[in-house]
Design a protein around this motif. Sequence first.
Motif, PDB file in Angstrom:
ATOM      1  N   THR A  54      27.397  13.639  55.614  1.00 39.49           N
ATOM      2  CA  THR A  54      26.353  13.570  54.657  1.00 39.49           C
ATOM      3  C   THR A  54      26.952  12.173  53.916  1.00 39.49           C
ATOM      4  O   THR A  54      26.237  11.638  53.228  1.00 39.49           O
ATOM      5  CB  THR A  54      26.685  14.071  52.791  1.00 39.49           C
ATOM      6  OG1 THR A  54      28.220  13.590  52.757  1.00 39.49           O
ATOM      7  CG2 THR A  54      26.349  15.493  53.283  1.00 39.49           C
ATOM      8  N   GLY A  55      27.058  11.349  55.146  1.00 35.80           N
ATOM      9  CA  GLY A  55      27.184   9.735  55.153  1.00 35.80           C
ATOM     10  C   GLY A  55      28.774   9.133  54.549  1.00 35.80           C
ATOM     11  O   GLY A  55      28.871   7.687  54.190  1.00 35.80           O
ATOM     12  N   ALA A  56      30.038  10.020  54.799  1.00 37.24           N
ATOM     13  CA  ALA A  56      30.376   9.564  54.407  1.00 37.24           C
ATOM     14  C   ALA A  56      31.967   9.305  54.523  1.00 37.24           C
ATOM     15  O   ALA A  56      32.888   8.222  54.510  1.00 37.24           O
ATOM     16  CB  ALA A  56      31.193  10.531  53.267  1.00 37.24           C
ATOM     17  N   GLY A  57      31.185   9.469  56.431  1.00 42.50           N
ATOM     18  CA  GLY A  57      31.834   8.700  57.918  1.00 42.50           C
ATOM     19  C   GLY A  57      33.604   9.435  57.737  1.00 42.50           C
ATOM     20  O   GLY A  57      33.681  10.191  56.945  1.00 42.50           O
ATOM     21  N   PRO A 112      30.015  12.539  47.397  1.00 41.91           N
ATOM     22  CA  PRO A 112      30.980  12.579  47.343  1.00 41.91           C
ATOM     23  C   PRO A 112      32.191  12.725  46.422  1.00 41.91           C
ATOM     24  O   PRO A 112      33.852  13.604  46.769  1.00 41.91           O
ATOM     25  CB  PRO A 112      31.338  10.927  47.997  1.00 41.91           C
ATOM     26  CG  PRO A 112      30.200  10.444  48.639  1.00 41.91           C
ATOM     27  CD  PRO A 112      29.699  11.527  47.439  1.00 41.91           C
ATOM     28  N   PRO A 113      32.324  12.009  44.954  1.00 42.51           N
ATOM     29  CA  PRO A 113      33.528  12.571  44.252  1.00 42.51           C
ATOM     30  C   PRO A 113      33.345  14.125  44.007  1.00 42.51           C
ATOM     31  O   PRO A 113      33.606  14.311  43.220  1.00 42.51           O
ATOM     32  CB  PRO A 113      32.943  11.752  42.653  1.00 42.51           C
ATOM     33  CG  PRO A 113      31.896  10.504  43.370  1.00 42.51           C
ATOM     34  CD  PRO A 113      31.267  10.760  44.767  1.00 42.51           C
ATOM     35  N   VAL A 114      31.788  14.358  43.856  1.00 43.40           N
ATOM     36  CA  VAL A 114      32.173  16.465  43.561  1.00 43.40           C
ATOM     37  C   VAL A 114      33.002  17.075  44.969  1.00 43.40           C
ATOM     38  O   VAL A 114      33.375  17.395  44.080  1.00 43.40           O
ATOM     39  CB  VAL A 114      31.024  17.484  43.640  1.00 43.40           C
ATOM     40  CG1 VAL A 114      30.182  18.308  43.805  1.00 43.40           C
ATOM     41  CG2 VAL A 114      29.747  16.215  42.465  1.00 43.40           C
ATOM     42  N   VAL A 115      32.418  16.266  45.834  1.00 37.33           N
ATOM     43  CA  VAL A 115      33.491  16.799  47.311  1.00 37.33           C
ATOM     44  C   VAL A 115      34.911  16.739  46.845  1.00 37.33           C
ATOM     45  O   VAL A 115      35.262  17.989  47.745  1.00 37.33           O
ATOM     46  CB  VAL A 115      32.353  16.663  48.439  1.00 37.33           C
ATOM     47  CG1 VAL A 115      33.517  17.158  50.025  1.00 37.33           C
ATOM     48  CG2 VAL A 115      30.817  16.648  48.631  1.00 37.33           C
ATOM     49  N   LEU A 116      35.481  15.545  46.743  1.00 38.89           N
ATOM     50  CA  LEU A 116      36.930  15.424  46.671  1.00 38.89           C
ATOM     51  C   LEU A 116      36.792  16.642  45.395  1.00 38.89           C
ATOM     52  O   LEU A 116      37.788  16.824  45.617  1.00 38.89           O
ATOM     53  CB  LEU A 116      37.015  13.823  46.253  1.00 38.89           C
ATOM     54  CG  LEU A 116      36.579  13.255  47.455  1.00 38.89           C
ATOM     55  CD1 LEU A 116      36.780  12.058  46.953  1.00 38.89           C
ATOM     56  CD2 LEU A 116      37.693  13.468  48.512  1.00 38.89           C
ATOM     57  N   GLY A 117      36.152  16.720  44.067  1.00 40.97           N
ATOM     58  CA  GLY A 117      36.809  17.590  43.067  1.00 40.97           C
ATOM     59  C   GLY A 117      36.974  18.893  43.266  1.00 40.97           C
ATOM     60  O   GLY A 117      37.698  19.794  43.020  1.00 40.97           O
ATOM     61  N   VAL A 118      36.077  19.397  43.897  1.00 45.00           N
ATOM     62  CA  VAL A 118      36.382  20.755  45.034  1.00 45.00           C
ATOM     63  C   VAL A 118      37.130  21.011  45.624  1.00 45.00           C
ATOM     64  O   VAL A 118      37.765  21.627  45.561  1.00 45.00           O
ATOM     65  CB  VAL A 118      34.437  20.740  45.691  1.00 45.00           C
ATOM     66  CG1 VAL A 118      35.115  22.020  46.415  1.00 45.00           C
ATOM     67  CG2 VAL A 118      33.659  21.139  44.721  1.00 45.00           C
ATOM     68  N   CYS A 119      38.084  19.590  46.709  1.00 43.69           N
ATOM     69  CA  CYS A 119      38.766  19.636  47.827  1.00 43.69           C
ATOM     70  C   CYS A 119      40.469  19.845  46.467  1.00 43.69           C
ATOM     71  O   CYS A 119      41.273  20.515  46.562  1.00 43.69           O
ATOM     72  CB  CYS A 119      38.366  18.510  48.446  1.00 43.69           C
ATOM     73  SG  CYS A 119      37.563  18.453  49.577  1.00 43.69           S
ATOM     74  N   LEU A 120      40.508  18.996  45.459  1.00 43.45           N
ATOM     75  CA  LEU A 120      41.338  19.136  44.858  1.00 43.45           C
ATOM     76  C   LEU A 120      41.628  20.173  44.033  1.00 43.45           C
ATOM     77  O   LEU A 120      42.559  20.844  44.302  1.00 43.45           O
ATOM     78  CB  LEU A 120      41.088  17.914  43.499  1.00 43.45           C
ATOM     79  CG  LEU A 120      42.123  17.410  42.945  1.00 43.45           C
ATOM     80  CD1 LEU A 120      43.492  17.007  43.311  1.00 43.45           C
ATOM     81  CD2 LEU A 120      42.234  17.400  41.690  1.00 43.45           C
ATOM     82  N   LEU A 121      40.453  20.576  43.865  1.00 45.52           N
ATOM     83  CA  LEU A 121      40.525  22.575  42.923  1.00 45.52           C
ATOM     84  C   LEU A 121      40.832  23.572  43.752  1.00 45.52           C
ATOM     85  O   LEU A 121      41.614  23.619  43.898  1.00 45.52           O
ATOM     86  CB  LEU A 121      39.104  22.864  42.418  1.00 45.52           C
ATOM     87  CG  LEU A 121      38.401  22.314  40.923  1.00 45.52           C
ATOM     88  CD1 LEU A 121      37.215  22.802  40.865  1.00 45.52           C
ATOM     89  CD2 LEU A 121      39.588  22.429  39.478  1.00 45.52           C
ATOM     90  N   ARG A 122      40.953  23.166  45.014  1.00 42.85           N
ATOM     91  CA  ARG A 122      40.500  24.379  46.163  1.00 42.85           C
ATOM     92  C   ARG A 122      42.568  24.837  46.028  1.00 42.85           C
ATOM     93  O   ARG A 122      43.378  25.209  46.748  1.00 42.85           O
ATOM     94  CB  ARG A 122      39.716  23.876  47.298  1.00 42.85           C
ATOM     95  CG  ARG A 122      38.305  24.906  46.642  1.00 42.85           C
ATOM     96  CD  ARG A 122      37.332  24.969  48.418  1.00 42.85           C
ATOM     97  NE  ARG A 122      38.356  25.390  49.570  1.00 42.85           N
ATOM     98  CZ  ARG A 122      38.064  26.280  49.809  1.00 42.85           C
ATOM     99  NH1 ARG A 122      37.723  27.485  49.149  1.00 42.85           N
ATOM    100  NH2 ARG A 122      38.323  26.517  50.777  1.00 42.85           N
ATOM    101  N   GLY A 123      42.808  22.933  46.597  1.00 49.00           N
ATOM    102  CA  GLY A 123      43.845  22.533  47.364  1.00 49.00           C
ATOM    103  C   GLY A 123      45.174  23.473  46.138  1.00 49.00           C
ATOM    104  O   GLY A 123      45.964  24.284  45.872  1.00 49.00           O
ATOM    105  N   ALA A 124      44.224  23.003  44.867  1.00 43.71           N
ATOM    106  CA  ALA A 124      45.482  23.684  43.427  1.00 43.71           C
ATOM    107  C   ALA A 124      45.583  25.346  43.743  1.00 43.71           C
ATOM    108  O   ALA A 124      46.605  25.854  43.585  1.00 43.71           O
ATOM    109  CB  ALA A 124      44.684  23.632  41.980  1.00 43.71           C
ATOM    110  N   GLY A 125      44.475  25.610  43.791  1.00 45.77           N
ATOM    111  CA  GLY A 125      44.503  27.457  44.689  1.00 45.77           C
ATOM    112  C   GLY A 125      45.245  28.138  45.545  1.00 45.77           C
ATOM    113  O   GLY A 125      45.943  28.022  45.582  1.00 45.77           O
ATOM    114  N   LEU A 126      45.400  26.688  46.971  1.00 45.32           N
ATOM    115  CA  LEU A 126      46.517  27.175  48.036  1.00 45.32           C
ATOM    116  C   LEU A 126      47.610  26.987  47.468  1.00 45.32           C
ATOM    117  O   LEU A 126      48.417  27.713  47.747  1.00 45.32           O
ATOM    118  CB  LEU A 126      45.443  26.238  48.469  1.00 45.32           C
ATOM    119  CG  LEU A 126      46.521  26.126  50.078  1.00 45.32           C
ATOM    120  CD1 LEU A 126      46.370  27.278  50.990  1.00 45.32           C
ATOM    121  CD2 LEU A 126      46.167  25.670  50.757  1.00 45.32           C
TER     122      LEU A 126
END
Length: 404
Positions: A54-57, A112-126
């Motif tokens: 999606t272009g984030a590189g 990108p901010p949405v994708v990173l927010g998803v990663c943060l929440l999933r990391g919390a679950g992990l």
Amino acid sequence: MVHHPPAAQANASASTIVEPILTTPLVRLLVASLGALGSFYLLMPVVPLYAVGTGAGGVGAGLTTGVLMLGTVLTELAAPALIRRCGYRTVVALALVLLGAPAIVLLASSWPPVVLGVCLLRGAGLGIVFVAGAALAAELAPDARRTETLGHYGAAVGIPSIIFLPMGVWLSRHVGFAPVFVIGAALAMLSLMAVRGLPARSSRVEPAPTGVVRDPIDMGGLARPMVVFAAVALVAGVLLTFLPLSLSASSPGLAAVALLVQSCTTPLARWAAGRYGSRYGARLLLPAVIAVVGGTAGLACVHGPLAVIACVALFGIGFGVAQNVTLALMFDRVARSGYPRVSMLWNLAYDAGMGVGAVGFGLLVAPIGYSAGFALTAAVLLTVLVPAWREWRRFPPAQGEPDG
């Protein structure tokens, strides 16, 4: 004519009854953990690919993993207090929701901010799964079979990485990202059905200790296994990150095979350490460290495919044994109320060790190269042979073994 055993013999027979490991609550915990980790590993390599597409590189791809691990570590620190306040059942359910529901958001937005927010929440679950899963496995284990139970649990939770890491990459290339996100969400959310049978809180009464009363957390007794495991995890961070890169130019296919061998040998060794841990205990830790040192040092000087596979297998065996032995030792040295915090400390040693290893090796590899870097990594690990040897001396010999 029927002969009835004397009362004393009957009592002795009753006292030797072996309590089962795979109770209904433990099976439910395994189902929940496998669903959670299946969701995590399926999406772990896919979200960075999605970010790049999606272009984030490359920077965006790296940030997805970095933010994921940030959420994991921060939640690991908070997990013991959360378990104490809300109980196991609630926090495991929360972890599954945090791993599953945010994945659906990726269907709607690639910002990108949405994708990173998803990663943060999933990391919390992990982070919750890591801490609560090991603590509850120890809680549910029969006292005499805790080490064996942890071996079973550790081997089981190693399976998702073997299956779902390659599956996520394959599916994303052949059917697209959206179905992978849906499957990742479903794995976690469907596992909520297993949570209902988990205990809300500990229902076991801890026997009053004789002699010296143990503190819930005795850092003096935890320091040695923590330091040893952090050092072993440091080596894991180096090999899992840089072994594929070191082989990519000469043998790209060999890197995939080597990682598969490591992914299989580590949980098997963790299971075996649990199976024989009650007999040998801390005496397995020194051979585990030696195996990790030998496998890492071997990678510095061997180049043939079979030799590389042998070295990686040796590392995987040592890594798996060290995981189970250090975790069991730490649980054995605290009161039951300290299990969540012990699990948090052990997981932090794991994450911090892997992170420091990967970053440190990354700084060294350019000036000294891969072979010298692997040799230096093995040399660093030699320093924890001393605490591992002290644990070996501290543990009584197995029955029938001469005391050396």
